[in-house]
Write a protein that holds these residues in place. Structure first.
Motif, PDB file in Angstrom:
ATOM      1  N   LEU A  73       0.811  -1.213   0.000  1.00  0.00           N
ATOM      2  CA  LEU A  73       0.000   0.000   0.000  1.00  0.00           C
ATOM      3  C   LEU A  73       0.849   1.270   0.000  1.00  0.00           C
ATOM      4  CD1 LEU A  73      -2.666  -1.028   2.697  1.00  0.00           C
ATOM      5  CD2 LEU A  73      -2.985  -0.978   0.214  1.00  0.00           C
ATOM      6  N   LYS A  74       2.149   1.128   0.172  1.00  0.00           N
ATOM      7  CA  LYS A  74       3.028   2.274   0.363  1.00  0.00           C
ATOM      8  C   LYS A  74       2.913   3.285  -0.770  1.00  0.00           C
ATOM      9  CE  LYS A  74       7.371   1.512  -0.206  1.00  0.00           C
ATOM     10  NZ  LYS A  74       8.758   1.010   0.010  1.00  0.00           N
ATOM     11  N   MET A  75       2.974   2.829  -2.016  1.00  0.00           N
ATOM     12  CA  MET A  75       2.940   3.750  -3.147  1.00  0.00           C
ATOM     13  C   MET A  75       1.574   4.448  -3.257  1.00  0.00           C
ATOM     14  SD  MET A  75       5.924   3.783  -4.268  1.00  0.00           S
ATOM     15  CE  MET A  75       5.602   4.843  -5.674  1.00  0.00           C
ATOM     16  N   ALA A  76       0.515   3.728  -2.916  1.00  0.00           N
ATOM     17  CA  ALA A  76      -0.820   4.332  -2.955  1.00  0.00           C
ATOM     18  C   ALA A  76      -0.938   5.439  -1.907  1.00  0.00           C
ATOM     19  CB  ALA A  76      -1.888   3.267  -2.728  1.00  0.00           C
ATOM     20  N   PRO A 122      -1.838  -5.002  -9.260  1.00  0.00           N
ATOM     21  CA  PRO A 122      -1.449  -3.887  -8.385  1.00  0.00           C
ATOM     22  C   PRO A 122       0.058  -3.623  -8.399  1.00  0.00           C
ATOM     23  CG  PRO A 122      -1.910  -5.846  -7.073  1.00  0.00           C
ATOM     24  CD  PRO A 122      -2.261  -6.201  -8.502  1.00  0.00           C
ATOM     25  N   THR A 123       0.573  -3.154  -9.519  1.00  0.00           N
ATOM     26  CA  THR A 123       1.983  -2.797  -9.602  1.00  0.00           C
ATOM     27  C   THR A 123       2.211  -1.489  -8.827  1.00  0.00           C
ATOM     28  OG1 THR A 123       1.668  -1.481 -11.602  1.00  0.00           O
ATOM     29  CG2 THR A 123       2.131  -3.842 -11.886  1.00  0.00           C
ATOM     30  N   PRO A 124       3.462  -1.187  -8.438  1.00  0.00           N
ATOM     31  CA  PRO A 124       3.725   0.060  -7.697  1.00  0.00           C
ATOM     32  C   PRO A 124       3.243   1.308  -8.430  1.00  0.00           C
ATOM     33  CG  PRO A 124       5.606  -1.414  -7.521  1.00  0.00           C
ATOM     34  CD  PRO A 124       4.659  -2.056  -8.492  1.00  0.00           C
ATOM     35  N   ASN A 125       3.459   1.383  -9.742  1.00  0.00           N
ATOM     36  CA  ASN A 125       3.027   2.561 -10.499  1.00  0.00           C
ATOM     37  C   ASN A 125       1.509   2.697 -10.511  1.00  0.00           C
ATOM     38  OD1 ASN A 125       5.608   3.397 -11.110  1.00  0.00           O
ATOM     39  ND2 ASN A 125       5.660   2.381 -13.110  1.00  0.00           N
ATOM     40  N   MET A 127      -0.557   1.474  -8.291  1.00  0.00           N
ATOM     41  CA  MET A 127      -0.984   1.799  -6.930  1.00  0.00           C
ATOM     42  C   MET A 127      -0.807   3.295  -6.668  1.00  0.00           C
ATOM     43  SD  MET A 127      -2.165  -0.888  -5.314  1.00  0.00           S
ATOM     44  CE  MET A 127      -1.882  -0.822  -3.544  1.00  0.00           C
ATOM     45  N   ALA A 128       0.293   3.857  -7.147  1.00  0.00           N
ATOM     46  CA  ALA A 128       0.535   5.289  -6.954  1.00  0.00           C
ATOM     47  C   ALA A 128      -0.518   6.121  -7.687  1.00  0.00           C
ATOM     48  CB  ALA A 128       1.932   5.654  -7.443  1.00  0.00           C
ATOM     49  N   ILE A 129      -0.844   5.733  -8.927  1.00  0.00           N
ATOM     50  CA  ILE A 129      -1.853   6.452  -9.708  1.00  0.00           C
ATOM     51  C   ILE A 129      -3.218   6.341  -9.035  1.00  0.00           C
ATOM     52  CG2 ILE A 129      -3.098   6.480 -11.906  1.00  0.00           C
ATOM     53  CD1 ILE A 129      -0.459   5.544 -13.227  1.00  0.00           C
ATOM     54  N   ALA A 130      -3.554   5.138  -8.564  1.00  0.00           N
ATOM     55  CA  ALA A 130      -4.822   4.945  -7.855  1.00  0.00           C
ATOM     56  C   ALA A 130      -4.862   5.816  -6.602  1.00  0.00           C
ATOM     57  CB  ALA A 130      -5.011   3.477  -7.487  1.00  0.00           C
ATOM     58  N   GLY A 131      -3.715   5.933  -5.923  1.00  0.00           N
ATOM     59  CA  GLY A 131      -3.643   6.763  -4.726  1.00  0.00           C
ATOM     60  C   GLY A 131      -3.895   8.228  -5.032  1.00  0.00           C
ATOM     61  N   VAL A 132      -3.354   8.717  -6.154  1.00  0.00           N
ATOM     62  CA  VAL A 132      -3.567  10.112  -6.560  1.00  0.00           C
ATOM     63  C   VAL A 132      -5.049  10.365  -6.818  1.00  0.00           C
ATOM     64  CG1 VAL A 132      -3.151  11.829  -8.363  1.00  0.00           C
ATOM     65  CG2 VAL A 132      -1.253  10.437  -7.508  1.00  0.00           C
ATOM     66  N   PHE A 133      -5.678   9.488  -7.612  1.00  0.00           N
ATOM     67  CA  PHE A 133      -7.102   9.658  -7.908  1.00  0.00           C
ATOM     68  C   PHE A 133      -7.949   9.516  -6.648  1.00  0.00           C
ATOM     69  CE2 PHE A 133      -5.823   8.975 -12.329  1.00  0.00           C
ATOM     70  CZ  PHE A 133      -6.638   9.900 -12.981  1.00  0.00           C
ATOM     71  N   SER A 134      -7.580   8.571  -5.792  1.00  0.00           N
ATOM     72  CA  SER A 134      -8.308   8.385  -4.542  1.00  0.00           C
ATOM     73  C   SER A 134      -8.215   9.637  -3.671  1.00  0.00           C
ATOM     74  CB  SER A 134      -7.747   7.172  -3.787  1.00  0.00           C
ATOM     75  OG  SER A 134      -8.395   7.017  -2.539  1.00  0.00           O
ATOM     76  N   SER A 142     -15.270  13.080  -0.601  1.00  0.00           N
ATOM     77  CA  SER A 142     -15.261  11.996   0.410  1.00  0.00           C
ATOM     78  C   SER A 142     -15.326  10.613  -0.230  1.00  0.00           C
ATOM     79  CB  SER A 142     -16.401  12.143   1.441  1.00  0.00           C
ATOM     80  OG  SER A 142     -17.667  11.794   0.916  1.00  0.00           O
ATOM     81  N   ILE A 143     -15.439  10.528  -1.558  1.00  0.00           N
ATOM     82  CA  ILE A 143     -15.572   9.240  -2.250  1.00  0.00           C
ATOM     83  C   ILE A 143     -14.224   8.847  -2.834  1.00  0.00           C
ATOM     84  CG2 ILE A 143     -16.822   7.960  -4.041  1.00  0.00           C
ATOM     85  CD1 ILE A 143     -19.065  10.048  -3.765  1.00  0.00           C
ATOM     86  N   GLY A 144     -13.370   8.222  -2.031  1.00  0.00           N
ATOM     87  CA  GLY A 144     -12.032   7.876  -2.485  1.00  0.00           C
ATOM     88  C   GLY A 144     -11.791   6.394  -2.659  1.00  0.00           C
ATOM     89  N   GLY A 145     -12.815   5.574  -2.453  1.00  0.00           N
ATOM     90  CA  GLY A 145     -12.631   4.133  -2.494  1.00  0.00           C
ATOM     91  C   GLY A 145     -12.529   3.496  -3.863  1.00  0.00           C
ATOM     92  N   PRO A 146     -13.316   3.946  -4.867  1.00  0.00           N
ATOM     93  CA  PRO A 146     -13.348   3.244  -6.160  1.00  0.00           C
ATOM     94  C   PRO A 146     -12.006   3.002  -6.829  1.00  0.00           C
ATOM     95  CG  PRO A 146     -15.191   4.741  -6.016  1.00  0.00           C
ATOM     96  CD  PRO A 146     -14.354   4.995  -4.801  1.00  0.00           C
ATOM     97  N   PRO A 147     -11.086   3.992  -6.903  1.00  0.00           N
ATOM     98  CA  PRO A 147      -9.810   3.700  -7.576  1.00  0.00           C
ATOM     99  C   PRO A 147      -9.032   2.569  -6.918  1.00  0.00           C
ATOM    100  CG  PRO A 147     -10.096   6.061  -7.318  1.00  0.00           C
ATOM    101  CD  PRO A 147     -11.160   5.410  -6.496  1.00  0.00           C
ATOM    102  N   MET A 148      -9.022   2.532  -5.589  1.00  0.00           N
ATOM    103  CA  MET A 148      -8.303   1.472  -4.884  1.00  0.00           C
ATOM    104  C   MET A 148      -9.027   0.144  -4.995  1.00  0.00           C
ATOM    105  SD  MET A 148      -5.469   2.608  -3.794  1.00  0.00           S
ATOM    106  CE  MET A 148      -5.052   1.231  -2.730  1.00  0.00           C
ATOM    107  N   ALA A 149     -10.351   0.184  -4.941  1.00  0.00           N
ATOM    108  CA  ALA A 149     -11.122  -1.055  -5.066  1.00  0.00           C
ATOM    109  C   ALA A 149     -10.916  -1.684  -6.432  1.00  0.00           C
ATOM    110  CB  ALA A 149     -12.606  -0.772  -4.823  1.00  0.00           C
ATOM    111  N   LEU A 150     -10.777  -0.843  -7.464  1.00  0.00           N
ATOM    112  CA  LEU A 150     -10.556  -1.353  -8.819  1.00  0.00           C
ATOM    113  C   LEU A 150      -9.221  -2.095  -8.901  1.00  0.00           C
ATOM    114  CD1 LEU A 150     -11.389  -1.500 -11.793  1.00  0.00           C
ATOM    115  CD2 LEU A 150     -10.279   0.714 -12.131  1.00  0.00           C
ATOM    116  N   ILE A 151      -8.199  -1.573  -8.273  1.00  0.00           N
ATOM    117  CA  ILE A 151      -6.877  -2.193  -8.309  1.00  0.00           C
ATOM    118  C   ILE A 151      -6.832  -3.470  -7.475  1.00  0.00           C
ATOM    119  CG2 ILE A 151      -4.456  -1.872  -7.628  1.00  0.00           C
ATOM    120  CD1 ILE A 151      -5.088  -0.346 -10.102  1.00  0.00           C
ATOM    121  N   LEU A 152      -7.526  -3.474  -6.337  1.00  0.00           N
ATOM    122  CA  LEU A 152      -7.417  -4.594  -5.391  1.00  0.00           C
ATOM    123  C   LEU A 152      -8.580  -5.579  -5.477  1.00  0.00           C
ATOM    124  CD1 LEU A 152      -6.301  -2.585  -2.203  1.00  0.00           C
ATOM    125  CD2 LEU A 152      -4.844  -3.807  -3.833  1.00  0.00           C
ATOM    126  N   GLN A 153      -9.500  -5.395  -6.420  1.00  0.00           N
ATOM    127  CA  GLN A 153     -10.755  -6.143  -6.411  1.00  0.00           C
ATOM    128  C   GLN A 153     -10.592  -7.656  -6.557  1.00  0.00           C
ATOM    129  OE1 GLN A 153     -13.317  -5.508  -9.859  1.00  0.00           O
ATOM    130  NE2 GLN A 153     -11.582  -4.708 -11.035  1.00  0.00           N
TER     131      GLN A 153
END
Length: 240
Positions: A73-76, A122-125, A127-134, A142-153
């Motif tokens: 989760l570090k990069m996210a 879920p590559t580091p890059n 995860m980082a992009i998902a973190g930015v969008f999240s 307040s809706i930050g879950g979808p980008p991370m859920a897409l990567i980790l689904q």
């Protein structure tokens, strides 16, 4: 001073529903609650929901602590920082109607994401992009879950819930810090949030009982229906 009128009671019921969904499937508190709470009172979005999300995520992170991989989760989390700053900048310039429209669009995006058949490793890059969008979405709406859920689904259920909860703990703190510095988090909002916290806990408790007897797919479909209705309502309000 907090007064328990019908508005507060309605907000408590909405938070219970959102917390139940998040605890049952791993994310969804803000997706369900944000558009509905905005209709009840715009003050509930975004900071109070983020505070409840932090509270709820602490419980879920503890429950699934053995399934959390913080290294992954570090990069996210790193990506969440600039994303949250961008989301804070957006908040400084949007009107109430524009925020309502933004919330509706974000919820529709979340629903669309849930139907995507694409598998993202879920590559580091990524995860980082998902973190930015999240961060951008979570701090502004307040809706930050979808980008991370897409990567980790495609993780197993326990890992998905655990890793999302751990991410939400860190990301909620980051978003709240940004919201504080731009004036969207203050003492009155903290007081306004206090009645919502027990409902966040109750939603978590009920979810632990219900998920054993109700299929995850049924909960998912019911959630999507609620999200579609709330998103369309928010969009109509934003356009009116």
């Amino acid at each position: 001073m907090l007064v328990f009128d019908h508005t507060v009671l309605l907000a408590m019921a909405i938070i219970f529903l959102g917390s139940f969904v998040q605890s049952a499937i791993g994310f969804g508190l803000a997706v369900v609650a944000a558009p509905l709470l905005f209709l009840v009172s715009p003050e509930y979005v975004p900071a109070p929901i983020v505070m409840v999300a932090l509270f709820n995520s602490l419980f879920n992170a503890y429950k699934y602590r053995n399934n959390i991989a913080l290294g992954g989760l570090k990069m996210a989390i790193y990506g969440r920082i600039p994303g949250s700053i961008m989301g804070g900048i957006l908040l400084l310039y949007v009107s109430s109607s524009a925020l309502s429209l933004w919330l509706g669009v974000m919820v529709l995006l979340a629903v669309l994401v849930s139907f995507l058949p694409v598998r993202f490793e879920p590559t580091p890059n990524r995860m980082a992009i998902a973190g930015v969008f999240s961060g951008f979405m979570g701090t502004s709406s307040s809706i930050g879950g979808p980008p991370m859920a897409l990567i980790l689904q495609h993780q197993d259920a326990a890992s998905l819930r655990g890793n999302l909860a751990a991410f939400f703990v860190f990301s909620s703190i980051i978003s709240l810090a940004v919201q504080y510095f731009i004036g969207y988090l203050h003492w009155d909002l903290f007081i306004k949030t206090l009645p919502l916290l027990p409902m966040g806990w109750l939603g978590y408790v009920v979810a632990q009982i219900v998920v054993k007897h109700v299929s995850k797919e049924w909960i998912r479909i019911s959630t999507l229906v609620i999200c579609l209705v709330s998103a369309l309502t928010a969009i109509i309000r934003g356009l009116s």
